[in-house]
Write a protein that holds these residues in place. Structure first.
Motif, PDB file in Angstrom:
ATOM      1  N   GLN A 295       0.883  -0.520   8.897  1.00 25.65           N
ATOM      2  CA  GLN A 295       1.783  -1.215   7.990  1.00 25.65           C
ATOM      3  C   GLN A 295       1.013  -2.211   7.126  1.00 25.65           C
ATOM      4  OE1 GLN A 295       4.546  -2.638  10.878  1.00 25.65           O
ATOM      5  NE2 GLN A 295       5.967  -0.943  10.542  1.00 25.65           N
ATOM      6  N   LYS A 296       0.015  -2.864   7.697  1.00 22.33           N
ATOM      7  CA  LYS A 296      -0.821  -3.773   6.906  1.00 22.33           C
ATOM      8  C   LYS A 296      -1.557  -2.997   5.817  1.00 22.33           C
ATOM      9  CE  LYS A 296      -1.644  -7.126  10.556  1.00 22.33           C
ATOM     10  NZ  LYS A 296      -2.628  -7.685  11.474  1.00 22.33           N
ATOM     11  N   TYR A 297      -2.080  -1.824   6.180  1.00 23.62           N
ATOM     12  CA  TYR A 297      -2.778  -0.961   5.232  1.00 23.62           C
ATOM     13  C   TYR A 297      -1.853  -0.574   4.091  1.00 23.62           C
ATOM     14  CZ  TYR A 297      -4.873   3.352   3.439  1.00 23.62           C
ATOM     15  OH  TYR A 297      -5.375   4.326   2.629  1.00 23.62           O
ATOM     16  N   ARG A 298      -0.619  -0.168   4.422  1.00 24.32           N
ATOM     17  CA  ARG A 298       0.341   0.258   3.410  1.00 24.32           C
ATOM     18  C   ARG A 298       0.772  -0.918   2.527  1.00 24.32           C
ATOM     19  NH1 ARG A 298       2.070   5.236   4.138  1.00 24.32           N
ATOM     20  NH2 ARG A 298       3.979   4.924   2.950  1.00 24.32           N
ATOM     21  N   LYS A 299       0.942  -2.093   3.139  1.00 23.27           N
ATOM     22  CA  LYS A 299       1.370  -3.273   2.391  1.00 23.27           C
ATOM     23  C   LYS A 299       0.285  -3.712   1.406  1.00 23.27           C
ATOM     24  CE  LYS A 299       3.557  -7.687   3.439  1.00 23.27           C
ATOM     25  NZ  LYS A 299       3.868  -8.623   4.535  1.00 23.27           N
ATOM     26  N   GLU A 300      -0.985  -3.648   1.819  1.00 18.56           N
ATOM     27  CA  GLU A 300      -2.091  -4.038   0.950  1.00 18.56           C
ATOM     28  C   GLU A 300      -2.204  -3.133  -0.273  1.00 18.56           C
ATOM     29  OE1 GLU A 300      -5.452  -3.849   3.503  1.00 18.56           O
ATOM     30  OE2 GLU A 300      -4.997  -5.744   4.511  1.00 18.56           O
ATOM     31  N   ARG A 301      -1.824  -1.871  -0.134  1.00 21.45           N
ATOM     32  CA  ARG A 301      -1.955  -0.912  -1.224  1.00 21.45           C
ATOM     33  C   ARG A 301      -0.666  -0.714  -2.018  1.00 21.45           C
ATOM     34  NH1 ARG A 301      -5.585  -0.629   2.188  1.00 21.45           N
ATOM     35  NH2 ARG A 301      -7.612   0.311   1.915  1.00 21.45           N
ATOM     36  N   GLY A 302       0.343  -1.532  -1.724  1.00 24.27           N
ATOM     37  CA  GLY A 302       1.589  -1.467  -2.478  1.00 24.27           C
ATOM     38  C   GLY A 302       2.486  -0.308  -2.099  1.00 24.27           C
ATOM     39  N   LEU A 303       2.242   0.289  -0.962  1.00 19.84           N
ATOM     40  CA  LEU A 303       3.077   1.393  -0.494  1.00 19.84           C
ATOM     41  C   LEU A 303       4.241   0.831   0.320  1.00 19.84           C
ATOM     42  CD1 LEU A 303       0.167   3.672   0.754  1.00 19.84           C
ATOM     43  CD2 LEU A 303       1.497   3.970  -1.335  1.00 19.84           C
ATOM     44  N   PRO A 304       5.320   1.595   0.471  1.00 18.50           N
ATOM     45  CA  PRO A 304       6.414   1.109   1.317  1.00 18.50           C
ATOM     46  C   PRO A 304       5.951   1.021   2.768  1.00 18.50           C
ATOM     47  CG  PRO A 304       6.828   3.356   0.624  1.00 18.50           C
ATOM     48  CD  PRO A 304       5.631   2.884  -0.135  1.00 18.50           C
TER      49      PRO A 304
END
Length: 131
Positions: free
Chosen positions: A35-44
């Protein structure tokens, strides 16, 4: 259901990170590395909310016919349609407000100009030339 003061004093461990839950809310969750990875890249944060796998059909026929929509897909399409209609309605309201404001400003400037035209009258040679 625990009382709020007991929850405030409890600690929970998740993915080597200690989180303190103050109350039960819908948004309380333990953030994982993914989730941190997705949040950093602007993904849901939840990959199942949007995307090809969620929005596409569950299967396809070999002869090319379109597969029927699943129940969740129908709900999502209807929800998107309602959101679209709401956006259109709100943008029309904003356009109307902008036009109305412009009309009010024009009317005020016309009133001021009318007052000045009534008060200021030509004098001397200008008065003789206008008549």
């Amino acid at each position: 259901m625990f009382p709020r003061n007991i929850l405030a004093s409890t600690w929970r461990t998740c993915n080597q990170v200690q989180l303190r839950f103050r109350s039960y809310r819908k948004g309380d969750y333990c953030e994982t590395k993914n989730q941190k990875y997705r949040k950093e890249r602007g993904l849901p944060i939840n990959p199942n909310t949007i995307g090809v796998l969620t929005d596409g059909s569950d299967f396809s026929y070999l002869d090319g016919r379109i597969a029927p929509l699943a129940q969740g897909q129908k709900k999502r399409i209807l929800r998107n349609e309602q959101t679209k209609l709401q956006i259109i309605a709100l943008s029309r309201e904003i356009d109307f407000a902008i036009e109305r404001y412009q009309q009010i400003q024009d009317e005020e400037s016309r009133k001021k100009q009318h007052i000045l035209d009534r008060k200021l009258k030509p004098k001397g040679a200008a008065l003789l030339s206008t008549s």
